[in-house]
Design a protein around this motif. Structure first.
Motif, mmCIF file in Angstrom:
data_model
loop_
_atom_site.group_PDB
_atom_site.id
_atom_site.type_symbol
_atom_site.label_atom_id
_atom_site.label_comp_id
_atom_site.label_asym_id
_atom_site.label_seq_id
_atom_site.Cartn_x
_atom_site.Cartn_y
_atom_site.Cartn_z
ATOM 1 N N ARG A 39 -68.938 106.256 -35.398
ATOM 2 C CA ARG A 39 -67.945 105.906 -34.393
ATOM 3 C C ARG A 39 -68.263 106.539 -33.042
ATOM 4 O O ARG A 39 -68.732 107.652 -32.953
ATOM 5 C CB ARG A 39 -66.591 106.382 -34.888
ATOM 6 N N ARG A 69 -68.955 91.845 -40.116
ATOM 7 C CA ARG A 69 -68.357 92.608 -39.025
ATOM 8 C C ARG A 69 -68.418 94.106 -39.296
ATOM 9 O O ARG A 69 -68.710 94.899 -38.394
ATOM 10 C CB ARG A 69 -66.913 92.175 -38.803
ATOM 11 N N VAL A 70 -68.161 94.515 -40.525
ATOM 12 C CA VAL A 70 -68.202 95.933 -40.879
ATOM 13 C C VAL A 70 -69.616 96.486 -40.732
ATOM 14 O O VAL A 70 -69.808 97.615 -40.284
ATOM 15 C CB VAL A 70 -67.680 96.161 -42.326
ATOM 16 N N GLU A 107 -58.715 96.030 -39.945
ATOM 17 C CA GLU A 107 -58.585 96.702 -38.654
ATOM 18 C C GLU A 107 -59.842 97.509 -38.365
ATOM 19 O O GLU A 107 -60.192 98.414 -39.106
ATOM 20 C CB GLU A 107 -57.347 97.620 -38.671
ATOM 21 N N ASP A 108 -60.547 97.197 -37.289
ATOM 22 C CA ASP A 108 -61.808 97.856 -36.964
ATOM 23 C C ASP A 108 -61.659 99.351 -36.738
ATOM 24 O O ASP A 108 -62.531 100.125 -37.092
ATOM 25 C CB ASP A 108 -62.452 97.228 -35.723
ATOM 26 N N ARG A 109 -60.576 99.772 -36.143
ATOM 27 C CA ARG A 109 -60.413 101.189 -35.818
ATOM 28 C C ARG A 109 -59.971 102.040 -37.006
ATOM 29 O O ARG A 109 -59.957 103.256 -36.902
ATOM 30 C CB ARG A 109 -59.413 101.362 -34.679
ATOM 31 N N TRP A 121 -65.935 89.434 -43.024
ATOM 32 C CA TRP A 121 -65.526 90.838 -42.952
ATOM 33 C C TRP A 121 -66.727 91.769 -43.142
ATOM 34 O O TRP A 121 -66.904 92.712 -42.384
ATOM 35 C CB TRP A 121 -64.443 91.118 -44.003
ATOM 36 N N SER A 140 -68.002 97.154 -35.511
ATOM 37 C CA SER A 140 -67.030 97.858 -36.332
ATOM 38 C C SER A 140 -67.138 99.366 -36.150
ATOM 39 O O SER A 140 -68.205 99.923 -35.956
ATOM 40 C CB SER A 140 -67.243 97.502 -37.804
ATOM 41 N N GLN A 141 -66.010 100.006 -36.257
ATOM 42 C CA GLN A 141 -65.936 101.473 -36.184
ATOM 43 C C GLN A 141 -65.431 102.017 -37.522
ATOM 44 O O GLN A 141 -64.739 103.022 -37.560
ATOM 45 C CB GLN A 141 -64.970 101.883 -35.052
ATOM 46 N N LYS A 142 -65.780 101.343 -38.602
ATOM 47 C CA LYS A 142 -65.245 101.680 -39.916
ATOM 48 C C LYS A 142 -65.757 102.995 -40.480
ATOM 49 O O LYS A 142 -65.175 103.522 -41.404
ATOM 50 C CB LYS A 142 -65.544 100.569 -40.934
#
Length: 96
Positions: free
Chosen positions: A73, A60-61, A22-24, A57, A66-68
């Protein structure tokens, strides 16, 4: 450190992977709920996912999508979960 299967139940591993995808959901939420720092989350993901899934993954992270990471963020994001995700509480595993 113990291996994933010795340290976490199958349900916990499933929840960690779900939160990591989950990105958020920031790594800090996983740390809070499972006491698992980012480096260990990466190790869990590497061991539990297929190689191609892990690479997708990680890409994307590490991308701007991504907002990991809370510090990277956008300040407009005020929650760390998808609207369809159950509330994460102080419990070790949130209810689904």
């Amino acid at each position: 450190m113990a291996t994933d299967k010795e340290h976490f139940t199958e349900r916990e591993l499933d929840r960690i992977i779900e939160m990591a995808w989950e990105d958020r959901t920031p790594f800090e939420a996983i740390l809070y709920q499972f006491e698992l720092p980012e480096k260990e989350v990466i190790k869990v993901m590497r061991r539990q996912l297929k190689t191609s899934s892990f690479k997708r993954w990680r890409k994307r992270v590490n991308s701007g999508v991504s907002q990991k990471h809370l510090k990277k963020r956008n300040s407009d994001i005020t929650r760390f979960k998808c609207s369809r995700q159950s509330a994460i509480s102080g419990n070790k595993i949130s209810k689904r």
